[in-house]
Design an enzyme around this catalytic site. Structure first.
Site, mmCIF file in Angstrom:
data_model
loop_
_atom_site.group_PDB
_atom_site.id
_atom_site.type_symbol
_atom_site.label_atom_id
_atom_site.label_comp_id
_atom_site.label_asym_id
_atom_site.label_seq_id
_atom_site.Cartn_x
_atom_site.Cartn_y
_atom_site.Cartn_z
ATOM 1 N N CYS A 181 -4.461 1.367 -1.824
ATOM 2 C CA CYS A 181 -4.302 0.048 -1.206
ATOM 3 C C CYS A 181 -3.332 -0.805 -2.029
ATOM 4 C CB CYS A 181 -5.643 -0.676 -1.163
ATOM 5 S SG CYS A 181 -6.841 0.044 -0.052
ATOM 6 N N GLU A 232 -3.735 -3.748 -3.185
ATOM 7 C CA GLU A 232 -4.400 -4.427 -4.313
ATOM 8 C C GLU A 232 -4.513 -3.487 -5.515
ATOM 9 O OE1 GLU A 232 -5.330 -4.173 -1.182
ATOM 10 O OE2 GLU A 232 -6.765 -5.705 -0.590
ATOM 11 N N CYS A 266 -10.888 -3.822 0.142
ATOM 12 C CA CYS A 266 -11.932 -2.801 0.288
ATOM 13 C C CYS A 266 -12.776 -2.767 -0.992
ATOM 14 C CB CYS A 266 -11.305 -1.436 0.577
ATOM 15 S SG CYS A 266 -10.618 -0.622 -0.873
ATOM 16 N N CYS A 302 -10.981 -1.689 -4.239
ATOM 17 C CA CYS A 302 -10.047 -2.703 -4.740
ATOM 18 C C CYS A 302 -10.782 -3.872 -5.378
ATOM 19 C CB CYS A 302 -9.141 -3.192 -3.612
ATOM 20 S SG CYS A 302 -7.949 -1.933 -3.128
ATOM 21 N N ASN A 358 0.841 -1.212 0.000
ATOM 22 C CA ASN A 358 0.000 0.000 0.000
ATOM 23 C C ASN A 358 0.872 1.257 0.000
ATOM 24 O OD1 ASN A 358 0.568 -1.040 2.621
ATOM 25 N ND2 ASN A 358 -0.962 0.244 3.569
HETATM 26 N N1 THU Z 1 -5.303 -1.378 2.930
HETATM 27 C C1 THU Z 1 -4.837 -2.100 1.871
HETATM 28 O O1 THU Z 1 -3.792 -1.799 1.293
HETATM 29 N N2 THU Z 1 -5.568 -3.169 1.458
HETATM 30 C C2 THU Z 1 -6.669 -3.648 2.094
HETATM 31 O O2 THU Z 1 -7.217 -4.661 1.673
HETATM 32 C C3 THU Z 1 -7.180 -2.964 3.297
HETATM 33 C C4 THU Z 1 -6.544 -1.660 3.613
HETATM 34 C C5 THU Z 1 -4.487 -0.251 3.405
HETATM 35 C C6 THU Z 1 -5.026 1.127 3.171
HETATM 36 C C7 THU Z 1 -4.311 1.918 4.251
HETATM 37 O O3 THU Z 1 -3.013 2.284 3.777
HETATM 38 C C8 THU Z 1 -4.126 0.921 5.382
HETATM 39 O O4 THU Z 1 -4.310 -0.361 4.818
HETATM 40 C C9 THU Z 1 -5.111 1.126 6.523
HETATM 41 O O5 THU Z 1 -6.417 1.153 6.054
#
Ligand code: THU
Length: 147
Positions: free
Chosen positions: A55, A57, A99, A102, A44
């Site tokens: 994120c 993904e 999320c 994503c 991320n």
């Molecule tokens: N995040 C992701 O990269 N992928 C997910 O599936 C859930 C959330 C990240 C976004 C943010 O940088 C951190 O996790 C906290 O939400």
């Protein structure tokens, strides 16, 4: 299949060390498995303007699509949590599921290759296995724009 799952989850786990997450302190790695055997993983990327955060993904999907997406997407693995000393996330209690944004990003990539990929979400003591269509039923697709 279990071997592919374990390998892809390990790739996602190692990719969590690439995360740039100084604001949440939550490192996530996402790994993509393509039908031709190729793989791609990303972490991320956060921003001082919090809402711009990407994120893992989405970073992985965007990177893959930069390459023209030569092969269908067959599986996705996600691993996230607070980082250990090496930057690699120690899996959070509950499995980290993608999320909503994503899910839609992954759907775009999957529909290009006509697949319904498996999505493996790592938690502290369980791996959740779902099809992308279970995570995003009634997806909005390119077809919706054509008719
Ligand atoms: N995040 C992701 O990269 N992928 C997910 O599936 C859930 C959330 C990240 C976004 C943010 O940088 C951190 O996790 C906290 O939400």
């Amino acid at each position: 299949m279990n071997q592919m799952r374990d390998e892809l989850l390990d790739l996602a786990r190692r990719a969590s060390a690439k995360a740039y997450a100084p604001y949440s302190g939550f490192h996530v790695g996402a790994a993509l498995q393509f039908a031709d055997g190729s793989q791609l993983a990303a972490g991320n990327v956060e921003n001082a303007s919090y809402g711009l955060t990407l994120c893992a993904e989405t970073v992985a999907a965007g990177s893959a699509m930069q390459g023209g997406l030569g092969s269908p997407l067959v599986a996705v693995a996600i691993h996230g949590g607070r980082p250990g000393a090496d930057g690699i996330a120690i899996a959070a209690g509950a499995p980290v599921t993608p999320c909503g944004r994503c899910r839609q990003m992954l759907e775009e990539m999957a529909s290009q290759g006509g697949t319904d990929p498996l999505v493996w979400c790592a938690g502290e003591s369980e791996i959740l296995e779902l099809r992308l269509s279970e995570l995003l039923p009634y997806a909005f697709r390119k077809d919706n724009l054509d008719g």
